[in-house]
Design a protein around this motif. Structure first.
Motif, mmCIF file in Angstrom:
data_model
loop_
_atom_site.group_PDB
_atom_site.id
_atom_site.type_symbol
_atom_site.label_atom_id
_atom_site.label_comp_id
_atom_site.label_asym_id
_atom_site.label_seq_id
_atom_site.Cartn_x
_atom_site.Cartn_y
_atom_site.Cartn_z
ATOM 1 N N PHE A 156 21.626 -7.004 38.896
ATOM 2 C CA PHE A 156 20.827 -5.881 38.376
ATOM 3 C C PHE A 156 19.451 -6.344 37.919
ATOM 4 C CE2 PHE A 156 24.632 -6.465 35.445
ATOM 5 C CZ PHE A 156 24.085 -7.506 34.705
ATOM 6 N N TYR A 157 18.837 -7.160 38.778
ATOM 7 C CA TYR A 157 17.507 -7.681 38.500
ATOM 8 C C TYR A 157 16.594 -7.482 39.716
ATOM 9 C CZ TYR A 157 20.444 -10.461 35.308
ATOM 10 O OH TYR A 157 21.376 -10.870 34.383
ATOM 11 N N ILE A 158 15.301 -7.310 39.442
ATOM 12 C CA ILE A 158 14.297 -7.374 40.508
ATOM 13 C C ILE A 158 13.266 -8.408 40.082
ATOM 14 C CG2 ILE A 158 12.543 -6.166 41.847
ATOM 15 C CD1 ILE A 158 14.069 -3.628 41.569
ATOM 16 N N TYR A 159 13.139 -9.448 40.870
ATOM 17 C CA TYR A 159 12.185 -10.524 40.584
ATOM 18 C C TYR A 159 10.864 -10.142 41.234
ATOM 19 C CZ TYR A 159 11.209 -15.365 39.194
ATOM 20 O OH TYR A 159 10.732 -16.497 38.577
ATOM 21 N N THR A 160 9.908 -9.790 40.385
ATOM 22 C CA THR A 160 8.703 -9.084 40.814
ATOM 23 C C THR A 160 7.461 -9.946 40.716
ATOM 24 O OG1 THR A 160 9.716 -7.024 40.032
ATOM 25 C CG2 THR A 160 7.352 -6.996 40.428
ATOM 26 N N ASN A 161 6.653 -9.934 41.768
ATOM 27 C CA ASN A 161 5.422 -10.714 41.850
ATOM 28 C C ASN A 161 4.278 -9.914 41.226
ATOM 29 O OD1 ASN A 161 3.049 -12.030 42.718
ATOM 30 N ND2 ASN A 161 4.060 -12.787 44.569
ATOM 31 N N ILE A 162 3.689 -10.445 40.152
ATOM 32 C CA ILE A 162 2.599 -9.722 39.487
ATOM 33 C C ILE A 162 1.252 -10.429 39.681
ATOM 34 C CG2 ILE A 162 3.966 -8.458 37.791
ATOM 35 C CD1 ILE A 162 2.272 -11.638 36.734
ATOM 36 N N SER A 163 1.150 -11.311 40.676
ATOM 37 C CA SER A 163 -0.091 -12.059 40.888
ATOM 38 C C SER A 163 -1.263 -11.141 41.217
ATOM 39 C CB SER A 163 0.082 -13.093 42.006
ATOM 40 O OG SER A 163 0.441 -12.470 43.228
ATOM 41 N N SER A 164 -0.984 -9.958 41.781
ATOM 42 C CA SER A 164 -2.066 -9.033 42.132
ATOM 43 C C SER A 164 -2.777 -8.486 40.896
ATOM 44 C CB SER A 164 -1.523 -7.865 42.964
ATOM 45 O OG SER A 164 -0.594 -7.101 42.212
ATOM 46 N N THR A 165 -2.177 -8.656 39.721
ATOM 47 C CA THR A 165 -2.816 -8.195 38.486
ATOM 48 C C THR A 165 -3.810 -9.221 37.945
ATOM 49 O OG1 THR A 165 -1.161 -9.161 36.985
ATOM 50 C CG2 THR A 165 -0.691 -6.969 37.887
ATOM 51 N N GLY A 166 -3.791 -10.425 38.534
ATOM 52 C CA GLY A 166 -4.657 -11.490 38.033
ATOM 53 C C GLY A 166 -4.100 -12.194 36.823
ATOM 54 N N MET A 167 -2.856 -11.906 36.469
ATOM 55 C CA MET A 167 -2.238 -12.508 35.293
ATOM 56 C C MET A 167 -1.034 -13.347 35.701
ATOM 57 S SD MET A 167 -2.265 -9.226 32.691
ATOM 58 C CE MET A 167 -1.977 -10.206 31.211
ATOM 59 N N LYS A 168 -0.718 -14.340 34.888
ATOM 60 C CA LYS A 168 0.506 -15.101 35.052
ATOM 61 C C LYS A 168 1.640 -14.387 34.308
ATOM 62 C CE LYS A 168 -0.864 -18.625 37.528
ATOM 63 N NZ LYS A 168 -0.277 -18.924 38.846
ATOM 64 N N GLY A 169 2.869 -14.742 34.664
ATOM 65 C CA GLY A 169 4.026 -14.034 34.138
ATOM 66 C C GLY A 169 4.113 -13.972 32.632
ATOM 67 N N ALA A 170 3.931 -15.118 31.949
ATOM 68 C CA ALA A 170 4.083 -15.144 30.494
ATOM 69 C C ALA A 170 3.021 -14.284 29.809
ATOM 70 C CB ALA A 170 4.015 -16.575 29.986
ATOM 71 N N ALA A 171 1.771 -14.405 30.246
ATOM 72 C CA ALA A 171 0.692 -13.602 29.651
ATOM 73 C C ALA A 171 0.912 -12.123 29.917
ATOM 74 C CB ALA A 171 -0.657 -14.053 30.218
ATOM 75 N N PHE A 172 1.379 -11.810 31.119
ATOM 76 C CA PHE A 172 1.663 -10.417 31.481
ATOM 77 C C PHE A 172 2.713 -9.841 30.539
ATOM 78 C CE2 PHE A 172 3.948 -7.101 33.713
ATOM 79 C CZ PHE A 172 2.976 -6.415 34.427
ATOM 80 N N CYS A 173 3.809 -10.568 30.340
ATOM 81 C CA CYS A 173 4.906 -10.059 29.512
ATOM 82 C C CYS A 173 4.494 -9.909 28.051
ATOM 83 C CB CYS A 173 6.122 -10.973 29.635
ATOM 84 S SG CYS A 173 6.929 -10.899 31.259
ATOM 85 N N GLU A 174 3.731 -10.863 27.537
ATOM 86 C CA GLU A 174 3.270 -10.763 26.151
ATOM 87 C C GLU A 174 2.365 -9.553 25.950
ATOM 88 O OE1 GLU A 174 2.222 -14.356 23.808
ATOM 89 O OE2 GLU A 174 2.467 -15.407 25.723
ATOM 90 N N ALA A 175 1.412 -9.386 26.843
ATOM 91 C CA ALA A 175 0.471 -8.267 26.713
ATOM 92 C C ALA A 175 1.179 -6.930 26.932
ATOM 93 C CB ALA A 175 -0.681 -8.424 27.703
#
Length: 395
Positions: free
Chosen positions: A324-343
Motif C-alpha cells: 500500500f505504497y507508491i514510491y514517487t519521484n519528486i525531482s521535477s519540483t526541484g527539491m530533494k525528498g527530505a526537504a520536500f517532506c519537511e516543507a
C-alpha cells in the motif's frame, strides 16, 4: 552543549541512529499542528476485525495470559501451516514455525542465527532499513541491490549476481517490497533461486505483503521451488493483512533443524509472543475473511485514485504491484525528498516520508502510504498539488 552521560559516552559502536533523528523531527512538527494527514507510516487505518478482538477478550476471560512455549501456541502454528499451504503452496509443519513479536523480531532472530562478523547480506533497495540495522548489530555488512523506477522497481537478477562475493551470506527478498510496492515476477524468482543454488547463498523471503497483490501481478513464494526450502527462511505475519500492527504477531518458517537452534535465542529475546495476541492471530486465520477482502478492495480503489492524481500533478512513480505504497519521484519540483517532506508538512499538514529513510541518501523520491480514507487522501492530494504548483510558479 551538555556533556554526555556515562551511559551515552560508552554506548557500543554497534548502536547507531540513522533514520530516527529525521522521523522524530517530523513527528515533533506534526505534534504541534492540527488537521495533519499522515500518509507516511505503514500502519493500516482500518480497525482490527471484530471477531479477532473478541477472540482476545475470550482468551483473557479464560485466563490465557501466561507464558507459551518460545515457538508459540501449537494450535496457532498448525493454523499457520494450513494457511501457508492454502495461500502460497508452501509445505511446512508446526515444528518448522516460530511465532515472533512481529516480523521485526523474526528479522533480528534470523540475523542472530546466521550472520557472523564480516558476512555480506544483499538486500533489495530501496528498502526497509530494519534489515540494515539487524545485519550491522550482528557484525555483518548490508549490501544494497538497487532497483529502478524504469522497471517499476522490480528486481533484476543481474544486479544481484554482480554483487555476490566470497563473503556473501544471504540475499533478502521482500516482495511486494517496502517502500516501492514492487512485486518480483515469478520468472525472476526462479532465476534468483538458481543463483542461490549456484553460489550457495541463503534466502530470506519476506512475504509480509504477499496477500496484498493487485491484478496483473503474481506472487511466488521462494520456498516452493526445487532445492530452495532447505536454504530459505520465509517470513510473514498479521500486521498488514489483518490491520494488527499493535498486536505484534509475526512468524518465521524454516527447516526444523534450523528452527530448533533458534528456540533458545528466541526465548532470550522475549520468551514468547504476547499470549493474548496469539489467540487473536489464531482467530484471524481461522475466522471469516470478509473484512480482509473489503480492506483489499479499498486499497485498490485508493491506489487507482492516487496513481491518476499523481500523474495529473506531473509526478512519476513506479507502478506498485502490491502492498500500500507508491514510491514517487519528486525531482521535477526541484527539491530533494527530505526537504520536500519537511516543507510539505510545515506548510500543508501532509506527512510523507522521503526515500532517505529507505536507504537512499539525498533521494529524489518520497513514499506515499495510502492508509487514510479516500476522502482524506483526496484532501491530501489537493494540498500536495497546490504545494507543487506554488513551487513551479516560483521557479
Amino acid at each position: 552543549m551538555t556533556n554526555k552521560s556515562p551511559l551515552a559516552a560508552r554506548t557500543a559502536p554497534r548502536i547507531v541512529m540513522e533514520d530516527e533523528a529525521f522521523r522524530s523531527k517530523m513527528m515533533g512538527v506534526a505534534a504541534g499542528m492540527t488537521d495533519v494527514i499522515a500518509m507516511g507510516r505503514g500502519d493500516p487505518d482500518f480497525h482490527t476485525p471484530g471477531h479477532i478482538v473478541e477472540a482476545a477478550k475470550v482468551a483473557l476471560d479464560a485466563n490465557e495470559h501466561h507464558y507459551t512455549g518460545p515457538n508459540g501456541l501449537p494450535q496457532l502454528r498448525e493454523a499457520i501451516c494450513a494457511n501457508l499451504k492454502t495461500s502460497y503452496a508452501l509445505d511446512y509443519t508446526p515444528d518448522e514455525i516460530i511465532v515472533t513479536a512481529g516480523v521485526q523480531e523474526s528479522i533480528m532472530l534470523c540475523m542472530l542465527g546466521l550472520v557472523t562478523p564480516g558476512d555480506e547480506v544483499l538486500i533489495t533497495s530501496p528498502r526497509f532499513t530494519t534489515y540494515d540495522t539487524a545485519v550491522k548489530l550482528c557484525g555483518g555488512i548490508p549490501v544494497p541491490v538497487p532497483t529502478y523506477q524504469k522497471d517499476d522497481f522490480a528486481l533484476d537478477v543481474n544486479e544481484i549476481e554482480k554483487r555476490i562475493t566470497d563473503k556473501t551470506r544471504m540475499f533478502v527478498l521482500v516482495s511486494p517490497n517496502n517502500p516501492t510496492g514492487a512485486v518480483t515476477p515469478p520468472d525472476v524468482i526462479r532465476k534468483i533461486a538458481d543463483l542461490a543454488i549456484k553460489h550457495d547463498i541463503l534466502i530470506i523471503a519476506d512475504d509480509i505483503y504477499a496477500a496484498l497483490i493487485y491484478p496483473g501481478h503474481e506472487h511466488l513464494s521462494m520456498a516452493t521451488l526445487p532445492g530452495m526450502k532447505e536454504r530459505t527462511i520465509t517470513l510473514n505475519g498479521f500486521s498488514k493483512t489483518y490491520a494488527m500492527t499493535g498486536w505484534r504477531v509475526g512468524y518465521m518458517a524454516a527447516p526444523a533443524d534450523f528452527v530448533a537452534k533458534l528456540i533458545e535465542p528466541r526465548h532470550t529475546l522475549s520468551i514468547n509472543t504476547c499470549t493474548v495476541s496469539q489467540f487473536a492471530a489464531l482467530a484471524a486465520l481461522t475466522g471469516p475473511q470478509d473484512e480482509m477482502h473489503k480492506t483489499f478492495a479499498d486499497y485498490a480503489e485508493r491506489r487507482a485514485y492516487l496513481m491518476t492524481a499523481l500523474t495529473d500533478a506531473g509526478l512519476t512513480y513506479g507502478a506498485p504491484g502490491g502492498a500500500f505504497y507508491i514510491y514517487t519521484n519528486i525531482s521535477s519540483t526541484g527539491m530533494k525528498g527530505a526537504a520536500f517532506c519537511e516543507a510539505l508538512l510545515s506548510e500543508t499538514g501532509v506527512m510523507l516520508f522521503p526515500g532517505d529513510m529507505f536507504g537512499e541518501p539525498e533521494s529524489d523520491f518520497i513514499r506515499i502510504s495510502y492508509l487514510q480514507p479516500l476522502d482524506r487522501i483526496k484532501e491530501a492530494m489537493s494540498r500536495i498539488q497546490s504545494f507543487i504548483a506554488k513551487r513551479r510558479v516560483a521557479a
